[in-house]
Design a protein around this motif. Structure first.
Motif, PDB file in Angstrom:
ATOM      1  N   UNK A  12       7.313   0.365   9.261  1.00 46.16           N
ATOM      2  CA  UNK A  12       8.510   0.995   8.693  1.00 46.16           C
ATOM      3  C   UNK A  12       9.754   0.160   8.993  1.00 46.16           C
ATOM      4  N   UNK A  13       9.872  -0.295  10.220  1.00 44.23           N
ATOM      5  CA  UNK A  13      11.021  -1.122  10.598  1.00 44.23           C
ATOM      6  C   UNK A  13      11.054  -2.427   9.796  1.00 44.23           C
ATOM      7  N   UNK A  14       9.902  -3.038   9.635  1.00 47.19           N
ATOM      8  CA  UNK A  14       9.825  -4.307   8.902  1.00 47.19           C
ATOM      9  C   UNK A  14      10.161  -4.103   7.417  1.00 47.19           C
ATOM     10  N   UNK A  15       9.658  -3.021   6.821  1.00 43.38           N
ATOM     11  CA  UNK A  15       9.943  -2.739   5.416  1.00 43.38           C
ATOM     12  C   UNK A  15      11.435  -2.505   5.204  1.00 43.38           C
ATOM     13  N   UNK A  16      12.067  -1.807   6.126  1.00 46.23           N
ATOM     14  CA  UNK A  16      13.514  -1.573   6.016  1.00 46.23           C
ATOM     15  C   UNK A  16      14.291  -2.877   6.156  1.00 46.23           C
ATOM     16  N   UNK A  17      13.800  -3.764   7.018  1.00 46.00           N
ATOM     17  CA  UNK A  17      14.447  -5.071   7.169  1.00 46.00           C
ATOM     18  C   UNK A  17      14.326  -5.893   5.887  1.00 46.00           C
TER      19      UNK A  17
END
Length: 344
Positions: A232-237
């Motif tokens: 989730x964090x990577x997708x938001x980045x």
């Protein structure tokens, strides 16, 4: 022949015999099931994305070779200078192999993972270029092979006329193919999954609804639920970065994928596959988030990315532990500690 000559001859024979033994041993090792399994597991996205024959092991550790596509090479050259660089495989130049074929030398995205789980998600609302559709419409001959592919998935999909002629046109098949999966509804589809135990599946052609996709991702992350917040964090980045990227703003990304990889220690996502990524025509602006109509060149990349983020937010919420008395107590203690510090 002197004794010295005899010794030299014997020594040469021994070297030849040893070399022959090593050659045979090397051949045996290379073709053992273990070695072949290792090679298959080393590059599992090759099988997932259907690119058999396009990849080879790289000459340097941590690299892989992908058969040259001039358009993709041009994209990588631009991406290495763009703010999207951390989210794509590093491009290390062109390599000519012993067979004379040209390859792109890329970062092996799996080199830091141990027995990784891998998922390939094709992103966007279509997987064909507008120019491909236009060319297909110029030659509207009936295709029996595409008709057979269609009825294998859904015998009711062809019209009565198509059933009678036992053929469909390529444009008809291309557009229909996107509607049977989540490509048309969610802006992405799962192309394939390979798990840590070596099992793999590409049986996602009709995985269409959000509920079906959520279940597929739950199954994919079940062995390592801690991968969900990291994904989730990577997708938001990625989303925050593409919105500032010059490359993203000026290109139509078709047939591109997001590669999800995790093991017991880490998880990450990369943007891959740029063979059909082309510059947007002059005087045309796209936002990657609008509905596609022939001629507007919208790819729906952000539609897919936003839906993926929403799905992972759901997965993360479902995985949250219940707020029990222990959690409340911990928060209260932490609050009191902060108040004591402020008071001092």
């Amino acid at each position: 022949m002197t004794s010295i000559h005899c010794k030299i001859a014997i020594l040469l024979c021994m070297i030849i015999i040893q070399s022959e033994r090593w050659r045979k041993l090397r051949n045996i090792v290379q073709w053992t099931p273990f070695f072949q399994t290792y090679k298959k597991q080393r590059y599992p996205w090759i099988q997932l994305a259907g690119h058999q024959g396009n990849f080879k092991a790289g000459p340097d550790q941590g690299t892989i070779l992908k058969k040259l596509c001039p358009q993709e090479e041009m994209c990588f050259q631009l991406l290495m200078k763009d703010i999207l660089r951390p989210f794509v495989p590093e491009y290390k130049g062109q390599v000519t192999c012993e067979d004379g074929e040209l390859y792109l030398q890329l970062q092996d995205l799996l080199s830091d993972f141990d027995c990784p789980c891998v998922m390939d998600c094709k992103i966007g609302v279509r997987t064909y270029l507008e120019e491909e559709l236009a060319k297909a419409k110029e030659k509207t001959k009936l295709r029996k092979d595409m008709y057979e592919k269609m009825i294998q998935i859904d015998p009711k999909a062809p019209s009565e006329e198509e059933h009678r002629s036992k053929g469909v046109t390529k444009p008809r098949y291309m557009i229909w193919r996107e509607t049977i999966s989540s490509t048309a509804t969610l802006g992405f589809r799962i192309d394939g999954v390979k798990k840590a135990d070596g099992t793999s599946s590409k049986d996602f052609k009709t995985t269409k609804t959000r509920e079906q996709i959520v279940e597929a991702f739950k199954d994919f992350t079940s062995s390592f639920p801690n991968s969900v917040p990291r994904y989730l964090e990577r997708l938001k980045s990625i989303r925050a970065t593409v919105q500032e990227s010059h490359f993203f703003r000026t290109h139509e990304l078709i047939g591109s994928s997001l590669l999800f990889v995790h093991d017991k220690r880490r998880a990450s996502v990369w943007m891959i596959d740029f063979a059909k990524t082309v510059p947007v025509p002059e005087a045309v602006n796209i936002d990657h988030n609008s509905a596609w109509k022939v001629g507007n060149h919208e790819d729906g990349y952000l539609i897919g990315l936003n839906n993926l983020i929403s799905i992972f937010e759901t997965l993360a919420k479902d995985a949250e532990p219940p707020r029990d008395s222990y959690t409340t107590l911990s928060l209260d203690i932490d609050s009191n500690v902060r108040q004591d510090r402020l008071a001092t």
